[in-house]
Design an enzyme around this catalytic site. Sequence first.
Site, PDB file in Angstrom:
ATOM      1  N   CYS A 120       0.846  -1.194   0.000  1.00 48.29           N
ATOM      2  CA  CYS A 120       0.000   0.000   0.000  1.00 48.29           C
ATOM      3  C   CYS A 120       0.877   1.239   0.000  1.00 48.29           C
ATOM      4  O   CYS A 120       2.090   1.154   0.148  1.00 48.29           O
ATOM      5  CB  CYS A 120      -0.945   0.023   1.199  1.00 48.29           C
ATOM      6  N   CYS A 122      -0.224   4.235   1.827  1.00 46.97           N
ATOM      7  CA  CYS A 122      -0.596   5.197   2.874  1.00 46.97           C
ATOM      8  C   CYS A 122       0.495   5.456   3.910  1.00 46.97           C
ATOM      9  O   CYS A 122       0.530   6.527   4.505  1.00 46.97           O
ATOM     10  CB  CYS A 122      -1.900   4.785   3.542  1.00 46.97           C
ATOM     11  N   LYS A 195     -12.483  -5.200   2.333  1.00 44.28           N
ATOM     12  CA  LYS A 195     -11.919  -4.353   3.380  1.00 44.28           C
ATOM     13  C   LYS A 195     -12.865  -3.189   3.614  1.00 44.28           C
ATOM     14  O   LYS A 195     -13.058  -2.347   2.730  1.00 44.28           O
ATOM     15  CB  LYS A 195     -10.540  -3.862   2.952  1.00 44.28           C
ATOM     16  N   ARG A 217     -11.263   7.345   4.071  1.00 40.99           N
ATOM     17  CA  ARG A 217     -11.031   6.320   3.050  1.00 40.99           C
ATOM     18  C   ARG A 217     -12.344   5.765   2.471  1.00 40.99           C
ATOM     19  O   ARG A 217     -12.361   4.713   1.849  1.00 40.99           O
ATOM     20  CB  ARG A 217     -10.220   5.170   3.645  1.00 40.99           C
ATOM     21  N   GLU A 233     -16.698  -7.942  -4.786  1.00 44.90           N
ATOM     22  CA  GLU A 233     -15.272  -7.653  -4.572  1.00 44.90           C
ATOM     23  C   GLU A 233     -14.446  -8.939  -4.649  1.00 44.90           C
ATOM     24  O   GLU A 233     -13.375  -8.977  -5.244  1.00 44.90           O
ATOM     25  CB  GLU A 233     -15.057  -6.992  -3.193  1.00 44.90           C
ATOM     26  N   LYS A 248     -11.835  -8.116   6.254  1.00 46.75           N
ATOM     27  CA  LYS A 248     -11.501  -7.418   7.483  1.00 46.75           C
ATOM     28  C   LYS A 248     -12.417  -6.254   7.728  1.00 46.75           C
ATOM     29  O   LYS A 248     -12.924  -5.711   6.763  1.00 46.75           O
ATOM     30  CB  LYS A 248     -10.030  -6.986   7.476  1.00 46.75           C
TER      31      LYS A 248
HETATM   32  C1  PBG Z   1      -3.060  -0.027   4.988  1.00 46.57           C
HETATM   33  C2  PBG Z   1      -3.647  -1.000   5.972  1.00 46.57           C
HETATM   34  C3  PBG Z   1      -4.482  -0.724   7.063  1.00 46.57           C
HETATM   35  C4  PBG Z   1      -4.672  -1.919   7.732  1.00 46.57           C
HETATM   36  C5  PBG Z   1      -3.989  -2.895   7.015  1.00 46.57           C
HETATM   37  N1  PBG Z   1      -3.369  -2.299   5.935  1.00 46.57           N
HETATM   38  C6  PBG Z   1      -5.029   0.559   7.565  1.00 46.57           C
HETATM   39  C7  PBG Z   1      -6.017   1.322   6.772  1.00 46.57           C
HETATM   40  O1  PBG Z   1      -6.491   0.900   5.727  1.00 46.57           O
HETATM   41  O2  PBG Z   1      -6.290   2.434   7.218  1.00 46.57           O
HETATM   42  C8  PBG Z   1      -5.454  -2.111   8.999  1.00 46.57           C
HETATM   43  C9  PBG Z   1      -4.863  -3.093   9.952  1.00 46.57           C
HETATM   44  C10 PBG Z   1      -5.286  -2.953  11.376  1.00 46.57           C
HETATM   45  O3  PBG Z   1      -6.072  -2.055  11.779  1.00 46.57           O
HETATM   46  O4  PBG Z   1      -4.807  -3.771  12.168  1.00 46.57           O
HETATM   47  N2  PBG Z   1      -3.889   0.237   3.905  1.00 46.57           N
HETATM   48 ZN    ZN Z   2      -3.276   2.024   2.660  1.00 48.29          ZN
END
Ligand code: PBG
Ligand code: ZN
Length: 328
Positions: A120, A122, A195, A217, A233, A248
């Site tokens: 990712c 971010c 997600k 997001r 998805e 998740k």
């Molecule tokens: C990055 C990512 C996130 C998580 C996994 N990969 C955070 C988000 O999307 O803000 C969340 C994992 C967690 O809360 O334990 N994109």
């Molecule tokens: Zn991310």
Amino acid sequence: MLFPDYRPRRLRRNECLRRLVRETTLTIDDFIMPFFVVEGKGIKREIKTMPGIFQFSIDLLVPEIKKVKKAGIPGIILFGIPDKKNELGTGAYAKDGIVQRAVAEIKHKVPDILVITDVCLCEYTNHGHCGMIYKKDVDNDATLDLLARIAVSHVRAGADMVAPSDMMDGRVGEIRGALDENEFTHIPIMSYAVKYSSAFYGPFREAANSAPQFGDRKSYQMDPPNALEALREVQLDIDEGADILITKPTLPYLDIIKMVRDEISHPVAAFNVSGEYAMVKAAAQNGWIDEKLVMMESLMSIKRAGADIIITYFALDAARVIMEGRGV
Ligand code: PBG
Ligand code: ZN
């Protein structure tokens, strides 16, 4: 089967009976342990909102991963936190980036543990979004090439599997194509297919220093009230070449795990996220719940809902409980 002819309590009378008729088993083989890796040396910094979970520099990360391997856990997933961020998140696909160096070192020092990388942007962008910004919005198609570059650079460093968590449309196909072009046809993709845009990621964003600097997001992660959309998805990611599908969070979304499980035959991995971990820890620290029992009962519920794999910050603790024979 009416009472008094049928008495369900007969099969609950003692632990041996209960073990014989138990429908779900949690094993160490089910777990993946997440880790946060930072620049520097000798760093082991506890994440305030996730007691027992740390940011490690590479030198101190390696012994932790040895512990995980010794506990019999098959894999880890790595999140990198760079020192410097920029508009394009270039640190994410730098040859000498934090994840790339960490992966190389782990593969060198701890053979035979599966090293998965979170793909990712971010953690690497100064705006904290999972994609490129164009006119104040996250530009889907402009992000795809960067994600593919990240994935290829992780695999070049030695990653055994990549896990894209950005939620851009079409990224699994793009990553599959890029891996294949680079002769990584044997490397599987574990996609974060389902997600949700969840408040349960709060502690992670502190841990990974990845909170969006403006907006949220919601334009790319799923809307929590939607269930059927998860099937679309999942289908999309399968069609694009995903090998394992992640859903998740877990506990508030057990219905989703169950639904996905019933619909597909691919392996399903459930990500028991940071906020879920934090809630159990906080209540336990207050003496309000029994941490071990709540941990095991939660993980069992995720398995019972149909997950084959559980990505959880509790992996090491739960593996120890199972080893001691005190699993539920
Ligand atoms: C990055 C990512 C996130 C998580 C996994 N990969 C955070 C988000 O999307 O803000 C969340 C994992 C967690 O809360 O334990 N994109
Ligand atoms: Zn991310």
